[in-house]
Design a protein around this motif. Structure first.
Motif, PDB file in Angstrom:
ATOM      1  N   ALA A   1      59.048  19.777 -14.186  1.00 20.73           N
ATOM      2  CA  ALA A   1      57.921  19.522 -15.069  1.00 20.73           C
ATOM      3  C   ALA A   1      56.734  20.297 -14.514  1.00 20.73           C
ATOM      4  O   ALA A   1      56.710  20.654 -13.329  1.00 20.73           O
ATOM      5  N   ASP A   2      55.741  20.580 -15.368  1.00 24.94           N
ATOM      6  CA  ASP A   2      54.596  21.326 -14.860  1.00 24.94           C
ATOM      7  C   ASP A   2      53.319  20.883 -15.549  1.00 24.94           C
ATOM      8  O   ASP A   2      53.342  20.337 -16.665  1.00 24.94           O
ATOM      9  N   ALA A   3      52.221  21.108 -14.864  1.00 28.19           N
ATOM     10  CA  ALA A   3      50.911  20.713 -15.367  1.00 28.19           C
ATOM     11  C   ALA A   3      49.864  21.717 -14.896  1.00 28.19           C
ATOM     12  O   ALA A   3      49.980  22.254 -13.798  1.00 28.19           O
ATOM     13  N   PRO A   4      48.821  21.962 -15.724  1.00 25.59           N
ATOM     14  CA  PRO A   4      47.792  22.935 -15.350  1.00 25.59           C
ATOM     15  C   PRO A   4      46.649  22.353 -14.522  1.00 25.59           C
ATOM     16  O   PRO A   4      45.792  23.086 -14.048  1.00 25.59           O
ATOM     17  N   ASN A   5      46.621  21.028 -14.345  1.00 30.41           N
ATOM     18  CA  ASN A   5      45.531  20.405 -13.599  1.00 30.41           C
ATOM     19  C   ASN A   5      45.997  19.056 -13.061  1.00 30.41           C
ATOM     20  O   ASN A   5      47.079  18.551 -13.405  1.00 30.41           O
ATOM     21  N   THR A   6      45.195  18.464 -12.207  1.00 28.02           N
ATOM     22  CA  THR A   6      45.605  17.219 -11.554  1.00 28.02           C
ATOM     23  C   THR A   6      45.606  16.037 -12.515  1.00 28.02           C
ATOM     24  O   THR A   6      46.374  15.093 -12.331  1.00 28.02           O
ATOM     25  N   ARG A   7      44.766  16.080 -13.525  1.00 29.53           N
ATOM     26  CA  ARG A   7      44.748  14.973 -14.498  1.00 29.53           C
ATOM     27  C   ARG A   7      46.090  14.859 -15.210  1.00 29.53           C
ATOM     28  O   ARG A   7      46.687  13.782 -15.296  1.00 29.53           O
ATOM     29  N   ASP A   8      46.586  15.996 -15.701  1.00 29.69           N
ATOM     30  CA  ASP A   8      47.876  15.991 -16.387  1.00 29.69           C
ATOM     31  C   ASP A   8      49.013  15.690 -15.412  1.00 29.69           C
ATOM     32  O   ASP A   8      49.990  15.024 -15.759  1.00 29.69           O
ATOM     33  N   ALA A   9      48.886  16.186 -14.181  1.00 23.56           N
ATOM     34  CA  ALA A   9      49.912  15.927 -13.181  1.00 23.56           C
ATOM     35  C   ALA A   9      50.001  14.435 -12.870  1.00 23.56           C
ATOM     36  O   ALA A   9      51.103  13.873 -12.734  1.00 23.56           O
ATOM     37  N   GLU A  10      48.846  13.786 -12.770  1.00 22.54           N
ATOM     38  CA  GLU A  10      48.837  12.359 -12.459  1.00 22.54           C
ATOM     39  C   GLU A  10      49.496  11.548 -13.572  1.00 22.54           C
ATOM     40  O   GLU A  10      50.195  10.563 -13.307  1.00 22.54           O
ATOM     41  N   ALA A  11      49.319  11.985 -14.811  1.00 22.64           N
ATOM     42  CA  ALA A  11      49.969  11.304 -15.940  1.00 22.64           C
ATOM     43  C   ALA A  11      51.494  11.408 -15.819  1.00 22.64           C
ATOM     44  O   ALA A  11      52.221  10.444 -16.080  1.00 22.64           O
ATOM     45  N   LEU A  12      51.966  12.574 -15.410  1.00 26.02           N
ATOM     46  CA  LEU A  12      53.410  12.754 -15.233  1.00 26.02           C
ATOM     47  C   LEU A  12      53.937  11.915 -14.077  1.00 26.02           C
ATOM     48  O   LEU A  12      55.037  11.349 -14.147  1.00 26.02           O
ATOM     49  N   LEU A  13      53.155  11.795 -13.017  1.00 23.96           N
ATOM     50  CA  LEU A  13      53.565  11.006 -11.864  1.00 23.96           C
ATOM     51  C   LEU A  13      53.628   9.514 -12.185  1.00 23.96           C
ATOM     52  O   LEU A  13      54.356   8.765 -11.519  1.00 23.96           O
ATOM     53  N   ARG A  14      52.874   9.076 -13.187  1.00 21.33           N
ATOM     54  CA  ARG A  14      52.951   7.671 -13.599  1.00 21.33           C
ATOM     55  C   ARG A  14      54.250   7.381 -14.349  1.00 21.33           C
ATOM     56  O   ARG A  14      54.687   6.237 -14.424  1.00 21.33           O
ATOM     57  N   GLU A  15      54.859   8.432 -14.910  1.00 23.87           N
ATOM     58  CA  GLU A  15      56.064   8.254 -15.710  1.00 23.87           C
ATOM     59  C   GLU A  15      57.336   8.276 -14.894  1.00 23.87           C
ATOM     60  O   GLU A  15      58.349   7.681 -15.276  1.00 23.87           O
ATOM     61  N   ARG A  16      57.345   8.994 -13.752  1.00 29.40           N
ATOM     62  CA  ARG A  16      58.538   9.059 -12.916  1.00 29.40           C
ATOM     63  C   ARG A  16      58.185   9.581 -11.531  1.00 29.40           C
ATOM     64  O   ARG A  16      57.071  10.068 -11.304  1.00 29.40           O
ATOM     65  N   ASP A  17      59.129   9.456 -10.622  1.00 33.26           N
ATOM     66  CA  ASP A  17      58.959   9.988  -9.280  1.00 33.26           C
ATOM     67  C   ASP A  17      59.489  11.415  -9.221  1.00 33.26           C
ATOM     68  O   ASP A  17      60.424  11.775  -9.937  1.00 33.26           O
ATOM     69  N   PHE A  18      58.903  12.207  -8.357  1.00 32.61           N
ATOM     70  CA  PHE A  18      59.352  13.578  -8.130  1.00 32.61           C
ATOM     71  C   PHE A  18      59.711  13.740  -6.667  1.00 32.61           C
ATOM     72  O   PHE A  18      59.051  13.178  -5.789  1.00 32.61           O
ATOM     73  N   ASP A  19      60.749  14.528  -6.404  1.00 34.32           N
ATOM     74  CA  ASP A  19      61.146  14.779  -5.030  1.00 34.32           C
ATOM     75  C   ASP A  19      60.175  15.735  -4.343  1.00 34.32           C
ATOM     76  O   ASP A  19      59.964  15.649  -3.137  1.00 34.32           O
ATOM     77  N   LEU A  20      59.585  16.635  -5.135  1.00 32.55           N
ATOM     78  CA  LEU A  20      58.708  17.660  -4.566  1.00 32.55           C
ATOM     79  C   LEU A  20      57.591  18.004  -5.538  1.00 32.55           C
ATOM     80  O   LEU A  20      57.827  18.127  -6.739  1.00 32.55           O
TER      81      LEU A  20
END
Length: 238
Positions: free
Chosen positions: A39-58
């Motif tokens: 998954a990818d995001a252009p900024n930390t706001r969008d990244a944080e939204a993705l992190l709320r949905e699932r865990d990432f290994d890296l």
């Protein structure tokens, strides 16, 4: 544009946070070719939204981001208890900048411009440290490539004896199957940008590969010559 998070699976999941769309998409495509869920995001706001949905290994985290920078974001994630491995990317190469990355909780640090092969090697190492297993096999037409052991097995489980370069070439063609690959791109990926090699060397190695794999017109795969360009590998779905 933010890419939706991958569905939970046994394959390692990676989140790229990079504001340069060209770099972000290119890195995403290369990691997907390696078998990762990305998954990818252009900024930390969008990244944080993705992190709320699932865990990432890296997390592959650029330092210079619009709004909150990578250092601050990494520090905040650690304070919140996030355990994902973090690889920071930056154009800054000063020792203080590198040390700052480790101080805020990153496990590795790579300066731009980076070599793709080095980045992929670091990704594999960090994914292993996270407790996940990197994708280590590619399969086609009954053949199996074991990327960890660097071996190729026929449908009858006997080994195909390939040189290091032949193995790397086959893996590259498979990861980019159905694409017309210019000889120059193949040379950069397999032999390396710093190695001076006659482009026609690719032809000789492709010919050797087909011979060692026992290719015939009835085989379930083909490596097509694209005149004036390079090669395209196709694998039958049957």
């Amino acid at each position: 544009m933010t890419t939706a998070p991958p569905s939970p699976t046994s394959r390692p999941a990676i989140l790229i946070v990079e504001d340069d769309a060209h770099l972000r998409v290119g890195l995403r495509d290369n990691l997907m070719d390696e078998g990762y869920l990305v998954a990818d995001a252009p900024n930390t706001r969008d990244a944080e939204a993705l992190l709320r949905e699932r865990d990432f290994d890296l997390l592959i985290l650029d330092v210079m981001l619009p709004g909150e920078d990578g250092y601050s974001f990494c520090r905040r994630l650690r304070a919140q208890g996030h355990k994902s491995m973090v690889l920071m990317l930056t154009a800054r190469s000063l020792e203080d900048d590198i040390l700052k990355g480790f101080e805020v909780g990153a496990q590795d640090y790579l300066t731009k411009p980076y070599r793709l092969r080095e980045l992929l090697a670091r990704v594999r190492a960090l994914v292993r440290r996270s407790g996940s297993a990197p994708p280590d096999q590619l399969a086609f037409s009954g053949f199996t490539l074991d990327l960890g052991k660097r071996q190729v097995f026929r449908p009858d489980a006997t080994a195909v004896e390939l040189t290091r370069t032949e193995f790397d070439l086959l893996a590259f063609l498979l990861r980019h199957q159905d694409r017309a690959l210019p000889r120059g791109e193949i040379l950069d990926a397999v032999w390396g940008r710093d190695v001076v090699v006659d482009p026609r060397t690719v032809d000789n190695f492709v010919s050797s590969l087909k011979k060692k794999l026992g290719w015939t017109n009835a085989s379930g795969f083909s490596i097509h010559t694209i005149r004036g360009v390079g090669y395209r590998m196709e694998v039958s779905s049957s």
